[in-house]
Scaffold this active site. Sequence first.
Site, PDB file in Angstrom:
ATOM      1  N   LYS A   1       3.397  17.300  -4.782  1.00  0.00           N
ATOM      2  CA  LYS A   1       2.087  16.661  -4.856  1.00  0.00           C
ATOM      3  C   LYS A   1       0.999  17.720  -4.796  1.00  0.00           C
ATOM      4  O   LYS A   1       1.069  18.652  -3.998  1.00  0.00           O
ATOM      5  CB  LYS A   1       1.899  15.670  -3.704  1.00  0.00           C
ATOM      6  CG  LYS A   1       2.504  14.308  -3.926  1.00  0.00           C
ATOM      7  CD  LYS A   1       2.105  13.366  -2.817  1.00  0.00           C
ATOM      8  CE  LYS A   1       2.657  11.968  -3.054  1.00  0.00           C
ATOM      9  NZ  LYS A   1       2.263  11.044  -1.978  1.00  0.00           N
TER      10      LYS A   1
ATOM     11  N   GLU B   1       7.319  -4.127   3.479  1.00  0.00           N
ATOM     12  CA  GLU B   1       6.507  -5.153   4.137  1.00  0.00           C
ATOM     13  C   GLU B   1       7.351  -6.292   4.693  1.00  0.00           C
ATOM     14  O   GLU B   1       7.060  -6.824   5.778  1.00  0.00           O
ATOM     15  CB  GLU B   1       5.471  -5.708   3.150  1.00  0.00           C
ATOM     16  CG  GLU B   1       4.410  -4.701   2.726  1.00  0.00           C
ATOM     17  CD  GLU B   1       4.811  -3.874   1.509  1.00  0.00           C
ATOM     18  OE1 GLU B   1       3.981  -3.078   1.026  1.00  0.00           O
ATOM     19  OE2 GLU B   1       5.979  -4.016   1.040  1.00  0.00           O
TER      20      GLU B   1
ATOM     21  N   ARG C   1       3.483  -9.760  -0.031  1.00  0.00           N
ATOM     22  CA  ARG C   1       4.860  -9.395  -0.334  1.00  0.00           C
ATOM     23  C   ARG C   1       5.824  -9.840   0.760  1.00  0.00           C
ATOM     24  O   ARG C   1       7.037  -9.768   0.587  1.00  0.00           O
ATOM     25  CB  ARG C   1       4.962  -7.883  -0.531  1.00  0.00           C
ATOM     26  CG  ARG C   1       3.906  -7.326  -1.477  1.00  0.00           C
ATOM     27  CD  ARG C   1       4.121  -5.873  -1.780  1.00  0.00           C
ATOM     28  NE  ARG C   1       5.188  -5.706  -2.759  1.00  0.00           N
ATOM     29  CZ  ARG C   1       5.628  -4.523  -3.179  1.00  0.00           C
ATOM     30  NH1 ARG C   1       5.107  -3.418  -2.704  1.00  0.00           N
ATOM     31  NH2 ARG C   1       6.595  -4.452  -4.067  1.00  0.00           N
TER      32      ARG C   1
END
Length: 621
Positions: A284, A370, A398
């Site tokens: 990243k 979740e 979700r």
Amino acid sequence: MSLDLTHYPTLAQAQTPDALRQLEQDKLKDLADELRQYLLTSVSQTSGHFASGLGTVELTVALHYVYNTPFDRLLWDVGHQAYPHKILTGRAEKMSTIRQKNGLHPFPWPPESEFDTFAVGHSSTSISAALGMAVAAEKEAKNRKVVAVIGDGAMTAGMAFEALNHAGDIKKDMVVVLNDNEMSISENVGALNSHLARLLTGNFFNKIRDGGKKLLSNVPPIKEFASRAEEHIKGMVVPGTIFEELGFKYIGPIDGHDVNVMVDTLRNMRQFSGPHILHVVTRKGKGYPQAEEDPIKFHAVPKFDPKGDALPKAKASAPTFSAIFGQWLCDMAAEDPKLMAITPAMREGSGMVKFSQQFPEQYFDVAIAEQHAVTFAGGLAKEGYNAVVAIYSTFLQRAYDQLIHDVALQNLPVLFAIDRAGIVGADGPTHQGAFDIAFLRCIPNMIIMTPGDEEECRRMLFTGHKAASPAAVRYPRGAGKGLKTAVEMKPIPLGRSRTLREGKKRAILNFGTLLPFAEEAAEQLDLTLVDMRFVKPLDTDIIHKLAETHDGFITLEDGCIKGGAGSAVTEYLQSAKILMHTLQIGLPDNFVAQGTQEEMYRELGLDGAGIVSQINTYFDN
């Protein structure tokens, strides 16, 4: 900002994938370098997601170079990593508009481009969608290829493994690129491993592997030995056993910043049949040292000077609601050793950094999971612990079944701290917190609170924490009024509103942090203003009292009108046989587009002027 051909000569020749594929392969490294620089320049001038895109530059170039997009389907998971994809698919000159009202969408968005094959904003959906497309491609029989790119963080979600399990079972042609940007590129991802990846994707190895297995298929003991031997040999050099067990052929890991290695490997893999995993190791923030060192800080950035050493410091402002929650969490944990706080990979966004450092034994980051987060909280609550789930409104969607089945059905006292409720701004329709009031209100045992300011938010969190039932406190992105919160925490009696202004004829029933706009409208029109605080249980006493002295109600909320807080009021009025003209103001029955919060409040008629206009129009007709 327009594309400057002088500074980006190779990129200027590759503004579409068709043009990109006309380049000689030895030009691809130059293209990647220019693409990275263009991304750095454009995002630094406009703001947006940053570190993830820097890490996928070479991968994006290689994918569009090898695959015949958009005929071949390329799916990006989450979408933070798709900025280079947007630049290479005809949208380079529009990058200055990304995340802005009427500008480029922040994530892949099919109405924007045929190269965006599937809408995305939430994590871990790419493999499931890609598998559906792979099945369709097989039935179509036109040799269409399907590739899904998923980050290692998104791979932590159960949905990704559900899709892998199904794909490995039905054996459709597809490639899943695992973009691993947490592992640093060490010796095992050097020349030897790149050579191994080429070998494992080459015809010679695959003919031997597949032919040998076929030859030995009728000799069970030998077949079993050969299979185990192959896996043991590969296991010494590649970490792909879990994917092989799920039915995928595993390739990698390879250096995700060596564009030629990736092109060669993908070119070989394009000829394969069945499901394959390509493990690509990236970094990243690649190419920008500050982002490499702190990819979390540079995940999404404001406008900044790329020649400087740091991002600009934010101007001093009132604490955000996330910060208010984070401080409350620390204060509450200091008093309550049974408090357990849970987040699905949103520590920074939810304001939990300080808490995670001060109370590490009471803090749980469950990764992008979740559903697990909610049921895990239910298990804690069942054993007498005080579970707090910090979650964005759009992500709570979700885990709806777990909320109903594993928490509310058993009436377990789990507190849901729902961040990013209402209009969120630049992240657009995938992230607007429009539906939580509506989908929570219909669940038995739920307590739903809508603070109008920071002090109310803190008190409601305390109230929910002490409640004997599941409770939700919803609050928006950004700061509130700038009120100082009291150190002492006092609960609010359940279902008790507060009257802020006595007016004439009509009353505004406010739910949530549009309260300053409600105050503006009430003052201008001389209306009564009640901050309702609770959507459930509703303060029916104040409704009866106001109905005796007023001839109209206006309900105000930053959630969807259909099924929302206003609907709760009108349902009660009907059940109580109270005839009252009621105007419901909130979010319309369509997905709300991107734009700043202020722009969208104005466009949707939720600012002071808009509320006044809607009231005058409704009651004058």
